[in-house]
Scaffold this motif. Structure first.
Motif, PDB file in Angstrom:
ATOM      1  N   GLU A  19       0.471  -0.914   0.403  1.00 48.37           N
ATOM      2  CA  GLU A  19       0.035   0.352  -0.078  1.00 48.37           C
ATOM      3  C   GLU A  19       0.976   1.190  -0.049  1.00 48.37           C
ATOM      4  O   GLU A  19       1.225   1.221   0.904  1.00 48.37           O
ATOM      5  CB  GLU A  19      -0.365   0.283   1.206  1.00 48.37           C
ATOM      6  CG  GLU A  19      -2.014  -0.749   1.370  1.00 48.37           C
ATOM      7  CD  GLU A  19      -2.877  -0.827   2.902  1.00 48.37           C
ATOM      8  OE1 GLU A  19      -2.583  -0.055   3.172  1.00 48.37           O
ATOM      9  OE2 GLU A  19      -3.602  -1.933   2.355  1.00 48.37           O
ATOM     10  N   ASP A  21       0.838   5.505   0.675  1.00 47.92           N
ATOM     11  CA  ASP A  21       0.211   6.386   1.092  1.00 47.92           C
ATOM     12  C   ASP A  21       1.343   7.773   1.906  1.00 47.92           C
ATOM     13  O   ASP A  21       2.211   7.070   1.882  1.00 47.92           O
ATOM     14  CB  ASP A  21      -1.063   6.007   2.104  1.00 47.92           C
ATOM     15  CG  ASP A  21      -0.470   5.056   3.597  1.00 47.92           C
ATOM     16  OD1 ASP A  21       0.534   5.586   3.452  1.00 47.92           O
ATOM     17  OD2 ASP A  21      -1.502   4.121   3.680  1.00 47.92           O
ATOM     18  N   LEU A  22       0.747   8.066   2.635  1.00 50.25           N
ATOM     19  CA  LEU A  22       1.146   9.719   2.967  1.00 50.25           C
ATOM     20  C   LEU A  22       2.663   8.608   4.298  1.00 50.25           C
ATOM     21  O   LEU A  22       3.532   9.425   4.303  1.00 50.25           O
ATOM     22  CB  LEU A  22       0.932  10.246   3.761  1.00 50.25           C
ATOM     23  CG  LEU A  22      -0.413  11.076   3.326  1.00 50.25           C
ATOM     24  CD1 LEU A  22      -1.487  12.261   4.182  1.00 50.25           C
ATOM     25  CD2 LEU A  22       0.688  11.908   2.565  1.00 50.25           C
ATOM     26  N   GLU A  23       2.427   7.558   4.977  1.00 53.06           N
ATOM     27  CA  GLU A  23       3.082   7.311   5.296  1.00 53.06           C
ATOM     28  C   GLU A  23       4.052   6.654   4.617  1.00 53.06           C
ATOM     29  O   GLU A  23       5.172   6.658   4.885  1.00 53.06           O
ATOM     30  CB  GLU A  23       2.192   5.851   6.281  1.00 53.06           C
ATOM     31  CG  GLU A  23       3.150   5.868   7.411  1.00 53.06           C
ATOM     32  CD  GLU A  23       3.011   4.212   8.626  1.00 53.06           C
ATOM     33  OE1 GLU A  23       3.157   2.805   9.147  1.00 53.06           O
ATOM     34  OE2 GLU A  23       1.101   3.970   7.602  1.00 53.06           O
ATOM     35  N   SER A  24       4.138   5.543   3.742  1.00 52.26           N
ATOM     36  CA  SER A  24       4.983   4.927   2.702  1.00 52.26           C
ATOM     37  C   SER A  24       5.552   5.875   2.111  1.00 52.26           C
ATOM     38  O   SER A  24       6.552   6.408   1.476  1.00 52.26           O
ATOM     39  CB  SER A  24       4.635   3.937   2.146  1.00 52.26           C
ATOM     40  OG  SER A  24       3.388   4.534   1.131  1.00 52.26           O
ATOM     41  N   ASP A  25       4.872   7.058   1.607  1.00 52.81           N
ATOM     42  CA  ASP A  25       5.929   8.284   1.099  1.00 52.81           C
ATOM     43  C   ASP A  25       7.314   8.458   0.829  1.00 52.81           C
ATOM     44  O   ASP A  25       8.029   8.845   0.118  1.00 52.81           O
ATOM     45  CB  ASP A  25       5.161   9.750   0.830  1.00 52.81           C
ATOM     46  CG  ASP A  25       3.926   9.306   0.316  1.00 52.81           C
ATOM     47  OD1 ASP A  25       3.419   7.904  -0.551  1.00 52.81           O
ATOM     48  OD2 ASP A  25       3.086  10.046  -0.138  1.00 52.81           O
ATOM     49  N   SER A  56      -1.253  11.403  -2.641  1.00 50.93           N
ATOM     50  CA  SER A  56      -0.206  11.664  -2.619  1.00 50.93           C
ATOM     51  C   SER A  56       1.393  10.760  -3.148  1.00 50.93           C
ATOM     52  O   SER A  56       2.443  11.958  -3.320  1.00 50.93           O
ATOM     53  CB  SER A  56      -0.051  12.035  -0.900  1.00 50.93           C
ATOM     54  OG  SER A  56       0.095  10.386   0.102  1.00 50.93           O
ATOM     55  N   THR A  57       1.648  10.045  -2.952  1.00 49.99           N
ATOM     56  CA  THR A  57       1.790   8.953  -3.824  1.00 49.99           C
ATOM     57  C   THR A  57       2.111   9.519  -5.226  1.00 49.99           C
ATOM     58  O   THR A  57       3.677   9.419  -5.820  1.00 49.99           O
ATOM     59  CB  THR A  57       1.749   8.193  -4.184  1.00 49.99           C
ATOM     60  OG1 THR A  57       1.514   7.001  -2.689  1.00 49.99           O
ATOM     61  CG2 THR A  57       2.721   6.170  -4.522  1.00 49.99           C
ATOM     62  N   ASP A 172      -7.819  15.027  -2.386  1.00 49.09           N
ATOM     63  CA  ASP A 172      -6.475  14.320  -0.890  1.00 49.09           C
ATOM     64  C   ASP A 172      -7.726  14.409   1.045  1.00 49.09           C
ATOM     65  O   ASP A 172      -8.128  13.966   1.493  1.00 49.09           O
ATOM     66  CB  ASP A 172      -5.789  14.499  -0.711  1.00 49.09           C
ATOM     67  CG  ASP A 172      -4.223  13.886  -1.137  1.00 49.09           C
ATOM     68  OD1 ASP A 172      -4.992  12.573  -1.675  1.00 49.09           O
ATOM     69  OD2 ASP A 172      -3.390  13.820  -1.227  1.00 49.09           O
ATOM     70  N   THR A 185     -11.871   4.004   6.374  1.00 56.12           N
ATOM     71  CA  THR A 185     -10.317   3.456   5.682  1.00 56.12           C
ATOM     72  C   THR A 185     -10.039   3.590   4.601  1.00 56.12           C
ATOM     73  O   THR A 185     -10.682   4.715   3.870  1.00 56.12           O
ATOM     74  CB  THR A 185      -9.923   1.821   5.214  1.00 56.12           C
ATOM     75  OG1 THR A 185     -10.485   1.547   4.328  1.00 56.12           O
ATOM     76  CG2 THR A 185     -10.547   1.076   6.377  1.00 56.12           C
TER      77      THR A 185
END
Length: 240
Positions: A19, A21-25, A56-57, A172, A185
């Motif tokens: 996945e 998202d902002l956390e993995s960007d 975001s990605t 977003d 989610t």
């Protein structure tokens, strides 16, 4: 999210799954930037294993692509999942990552596989020209004509990038509002927007704009959008 980087001729193939998202960007941005610096020709992205991808990605991918262009490199898609293709299609940016790849021997590489499908081979070139067709020399465009066409292509890409930048922020924000209001989610919020867009036959960014305008507490969501949105929330929230 998992990342793997492999060499392919003068390029690096970055295989990404999970996945996005902002956390993995931040990790994605760092990995792609380092790989781009190392690659002579650019990057090929294998996103077939990506289950979720948000705007975001997309911002990260566009930033890396912009850096590549400044270095005369390319960032292209080798393969993509439905989630990624849907996002790129809705934001009209899919064509920006469909550059012409070349094999190490300098010949054109095979057609790219997108969303698990491979483009059909091109029709063979006819060896005989029509009787009245001009010669190869006559058909060759003038240098100024080639320059004009290249400028037209650059202008089209810039327009696509501009539209993508304009639509990402409202989408977003709209997703965040849905997540907070209905305890959805990120994927459910995205599906609600897509379903509302499809059922109302309205572009997704217009749905997002209308939803964001309701944040002041005084502007109601237009009736057609409100009905479709309520139905989509019930469907995707119960699916969880």
């Amino acid at each position: 999210m998992t990342l793997h980087v492999d060499a392919a001729g003068d390029r690096l193939v970055v295989t990404i799954s999970g996945e996005l998202d902002l956390e993995s960007d931040p990790l994605l941005q760092q990995t792609l930037s380092k790989a781009l610096d190392r690659a002579v020709g650019g990057l090929e992205l294998d996103l077939a294993g990506v289950d979720f991808c948000d705007c975001s990605t997309l911002n990260v991918l566009l930033d890396v692509r912009d850096r590549a262009r400044l270095s005369d490199k390319q960032v292209t898609l080798r393969a993509t999942s439905r989630a990624v293709q849907r996002l790129l299609t809705l934001t009209n940016t899919l064509a920006l990552f469909a550059g012409n790849r070349t094999a190490p021997d300098g010949h054109p590489a095979p057609s790219q596989a997108v969303a698990g499908r491979t483009a059909p081979p091109a029709e063979p070139t006819r060896e005989r020209a029509a009787p009245d067709a001009p010669t190869a020399h006559a058909r060759r465009p003038h240098s100024t004509e080639r320059t004009d066409r290249s400028h037209d292509g650059l202008a089209m890409e810039n327009a696509q990038l501009h539209r993508a930048m304009q639509t990402r922020a409202p989408i977003d924000l709209a997703r965040g509002m849905l997540m907070a209001s209905f305890h959805l989610t990120p994927e459910q919020a995205w599906q609600v927007l897509v379903t509302t867009s499809q059922h109302s036959n309205t572009k997704l960014n217009r749905i997002a704009d209308a939803l964001v305008q309701t944040a002041d507490g005084h502007t109601p969501l237009p009736e057609p959008f409100a009905n479709h949105l309520a139905t989509a929330v019930r469907v995707h929230n119960s699916a969880a």
